[in-house]
Design a protein around this motif. Structure first.
Motif, short mmCIF file in Angstrom:
data_model
loop_
_atom_site.label_atom_id
_atom_site.label_comp_id
_atom_site.label_asym_id
_atom_site.label_seq_id
_atom_site.Cartn_x
_atom_site.Cartn_y
_atom_site.Cartn_z
N CYS A 1 5.53 7.07 -9.60
CA CYS A 1 4.99 8.24 -9.07
C CYS A 1 5.89 8.94 -7.86
O CYS A 1 6.05 8.02 -6.77
CB CYS A 1 3.57 7.83 -8.49
N CYS B 1 -4.60 9.48 -2.03
CA CYS B 1 -3.89 9.77 -3.40
C CYS B 1 -3.42 11.03 -3.38
O CYS B 1 -4.32 12.02 -3.80
CB CYS B 1 -4.50 9.36 -4.41
N ALA B 2 -2.21 11.38 -2.83
CA ALA B 2 -1.65 12.93 -3.26
C ALA B 2 -1.57 13.50 -4.49
O ALA B 2 -1.62 14.67 -4.90
CB ALA B 2 -0.07 12.81 -2.54
N ALA B 3 -1.62 12.51 -5.67
CA ALA B 3 -1.30 12.79 -7.13
C ALA B 3 -2.70 13.44 -7.38
O ALA B 3 -2.60 14.45 -8.56
CB ALA B 3 -0.96 11.57 -7.98
N LYS C 1 -8.77 6.08 -6.77
CA LYS C 1 -7.88 5.79 -5.64
C LYS C 1 -6.52 5.99 -6.27
O LYS C 1 -5.40 5.69 -5.34
CB LYS C 1 -8.01 4.17 -5.29
N CYS C 2 -6.20 5.97 -7.46
CA CYS C 2 -4.50 5.90 -7.94
C CYS C 2 -4.68 6.21 -9.46
O CYS C 2 -5.51 5.76 -10.43
CB CYS C 2 -4.16 4.56 -7.88
N ILE C 3 -3.93 7.08 -9.83
CA ILE C 3 -3.73 7.52 -11.22
C ILE C 3 -2.28 7.38 -11.91
O ILE C 3 -2.20 7.92 -12.84
CB ILE C 3 -4.40 8.96 -11.55
N ALA C 4 -1.52 6.58 -11.06
CA ALA C 4 0.00 6.40 -11.61
C ALA C 4 -0.13 5.59 -13.09
O ALA C 4 -0.61 4.61 -13.05
CB ALA C 4 0.72 5.65 -10.49
N TYR D 1 4.92 10.47 -5.30
CA TYR D 1 4.37 10.46 -3.99
C TYR D 1 4.37 9.05 -3.66
O TYR D 1 4.42 8.73 -2.34
CB TYR D 1 2.85 10.88 -4.13
N PHE D 2 4.58 7.99 -4.14
CA PHE D 2 4.55 6.54 -4.01
C PHE D 2 6.00 6.50 -3.63
O PHE D 2 6.28 5.85 -2.54
CB PHE D 2 4.57 5.75 -5.42
N ALA E 1 0.62 10.82 1.28
CA ALA E 1 -0.80 9.81 1.01
C ALA E 1 -0.43 9.32 -0.17
O ALA E 1 -0.33 9.65 -1.08
CB ALA E 1 -2.16 10.62 1.02
N CYS E 2 -0.74 7.87 -0.30
CA CYS E 2 -0.64 6.71 -1.63
C CYS E 2 -1.29 5.64 -1.10
O CYS E 2 -0.60 4.90 -0.28
CB CYS E 2 0.89 6.96 -1.76
N ASN E 3 -2.29 5.39 -1.82
CA ASN E 3 -2.97 4.12 -1.56
C ASN E 3 -2.15 2.79 -1.99
O ASN E 3 -2.46 1.71 -1.65
CB ASN E 3 -4.31 4.00 -2.38
N LYS E 4 -1.28 3.26 -3.19
CA LYS E 4 -0.60 2.00 -3.42
C LYS E 4 0.43 1.53 -2.52
O LYS E 4 0.89 0.44 -2.43
CB LYS E 4 0.46 2.32 -4.77
S1 SF4 Z 1 -1.20 8.00 -8.08
FE1 SF4 Z 1 -1.21 6.04 -7.15
S2 SF4 Z 1 0.88 5.65 -6.79
FE2 SF4 Z 1 0.55 7.87 -6.91
S3 SF4 Z 1 0.14 8.90 -5.10
FE3 SF4 Z 1 -1.77 8.22 -5.94
S4 SF4 Z 1 -2.22 6.14 -5.19
FE4 SF4 Z 1 -0.04 6.63 -4.95
#
Ligand code: SF4
Ligand SMILES: Cc1cc2nc3c(=O)[nH]c(=O)nc-3n(C[C@H](O)[C@H](O)[C@H](O)COP(=O)(O)OP(=O)(O)OC[C@H]3O[C@@H](n4cnc5c(N)ncnc54)[C@H](O)[C@@H]3O)c2cc1C
Length: 329
Positions: free
Chosen positions: A121, A140-142, A159-162, A123-124, A130-133
């Motif tokens: 990802c 989560c910017a994605a 919270k995350c879609i990577a 953004y990671f 912003a990135c919860n991972k």
């Molecule tokens: S999809 Fe996951 S890895 Fe990508 S920005 Fe969102 S939290 Fe982070």
């Protein structure tokens, strides 16, 4: 790159003990992902424990027909090993490995390192979004950002879609495997399907591995008798590219009837995605396009598209139908 200490371990116990002593350590295998992460300042180990001298680079056929792979076996060696290439039921693994990265990378990349690679990802990886991972609780910017190619439609959370990136792991999920790990409290085994975690509320927890545990082996289930298998990877360009959608398929036929089937998906999900309901829809059915289309529909029925990646839902179905059609022709 930040300063880090380096230690070369000579045994599994020494590797684990050295790792446990440091505040922030990392096992160094091929280094193709870890050093990348360190260079872009996403991972910040104070100590790297080099595990290349542990002798875990053997492939061994077990008495029960399973294939035991040392964690340091490289992707190139595994893809071309006789015990893999001589079994039609393992062809899916060889094809998946050879579809990943480049020859040079596969010569360095290891079995354990490939399983543990981090998400792609952007953004990671950019270190600021912003990135919860990367930064738990930051968002989560994605989800509302650009989410076309390395973002999932299955297994996502708010919270995350990577997507999870490894091709090899998708094939292993289809074949079935057991992961052996060793930590300060001893050794244990983890079902391969439980090894990669869904993002849920804690996307920063990615693997069912305690912080100081080392993967030592992966044992593949014995190949299904009379099965054939294949990996189909659909992507924007034909090399150096992660899957937009992929399917790992294993089928055994009795005449034109599907006796047994295994199906896993990559590029569309947040972990190697085994589609057991779709497998059940294949078993006992005639090997026809109608059967394949129904299984593909079931495999993707819980998919949720985001702004730019909804095309992965029909693409994922297509990856299944095309692979099954070619394989059973
Ligand atoms: S999809 Fe996951 S890895 Fe990508 S920005 Fe969102 S939290 Fe982070
Ligand atoms: C340009 C490029 C293109 C790529 N394309 C693809 C692709 O198309 N498909 C694909 O699947 N992959 C692709 N990759 C990823 C590549 O496959 C991984 O970088 C590689 O498999 C990682 O293996 P490694 O041995 O180098 O791991 P390392 O970089 O050494 O380690 C990766 C992580 O695993 C941990 N680790 C390693 N071994 C163990 C162990 N035994 N126990 C516990 N933790 C361990 C490390 O601490 C680290 O966190 C690509 C990489 C690059 C750079």
């Amino acid at each position: 790159m930040r300063h880090f200490d380096y230690s070369r371990a000579e045994s599994v116990d020494q590797a684990v003990a050295t790792y446990s002593q440091a505040e922030a350590a990392a096992f160094l295998a091929g280094g193709t992902n870890l050093l990348d992460m360190v260079k872009i300042d996403i991972m910040r180990p104070e100590l790297m424990v080099d595990v290349n001298r542990l002798g875990l680079d053997e492939i061994e056929k077990l008495d029960d027909g399973r294939l035991r792979i040392g964690t340091l076996v490289t992707n190139s060696v595994l893809a071309h090993h006789f015990e893999v290439t001589s079994q039609p039921g393992y062809a899916v693994l060889s094809e998946a490995l050879l579809s990943g990265a480049s020859t040079q990378l596969r010569n360095k990349a290891t079995t354990g390192g490939n399983m543990m690679q981090r998400v792609r990802c952007p953004y990671f990886r950019d270190g600021v979004s912003a990135c919860n991972k990367r930064d738990p609780g930051s968002g989560c910017a994605a989800i509302d950002g650009y989410n076309r190619s390395v973002h999932a439609v299955l297994g996502t959370s708010d919270k995350c879609i990577a997507t999870y990136p490894s091709d090899m792991s998708v094939a292993m999920a289809a074949v079935g495997a057991t992961v052996s790990v060793t930590g300060p409290e001893g050794s244990r085994e983890i079902d391969f399907l439980d090894f990669h975690l869904l993002p849920g509320d804690k996307p920063w927890e990615e693997f069912a591995l305690k912080d100081d545990e080392l993967i030592t082996h992966v044992a593949l289930d014995a190949p299904i008798q009379g099965a054939r298998s294949a990996y189909l990877k659909l992507r924007d360009r034909s090399s150096y590219q992660f899957a937009l959608a992929s399917s790992a398929v294993i089928v055994a036929l009795d005449g034109n009837t599907i006796r047994d089937a295994r199906l896993a998906m990559g590029g569309v999900a947040t972990k190697p995605w085994r589609a057991k309901e779709a497998e059940n829809a294949l078993k006992g059915q005639p090997a026809t396009e109608q059967t394949f289309a129904r299984a593909a529909q079931i495999a993707m029925q819980d998919a949720k598209g985001y702004k730019h990646n909804a095309f992965k839902i029909p693409l994922g179905r297509q990856a299944i139908v095309r692979n099954l059609t070619t394989l059973t022709a």
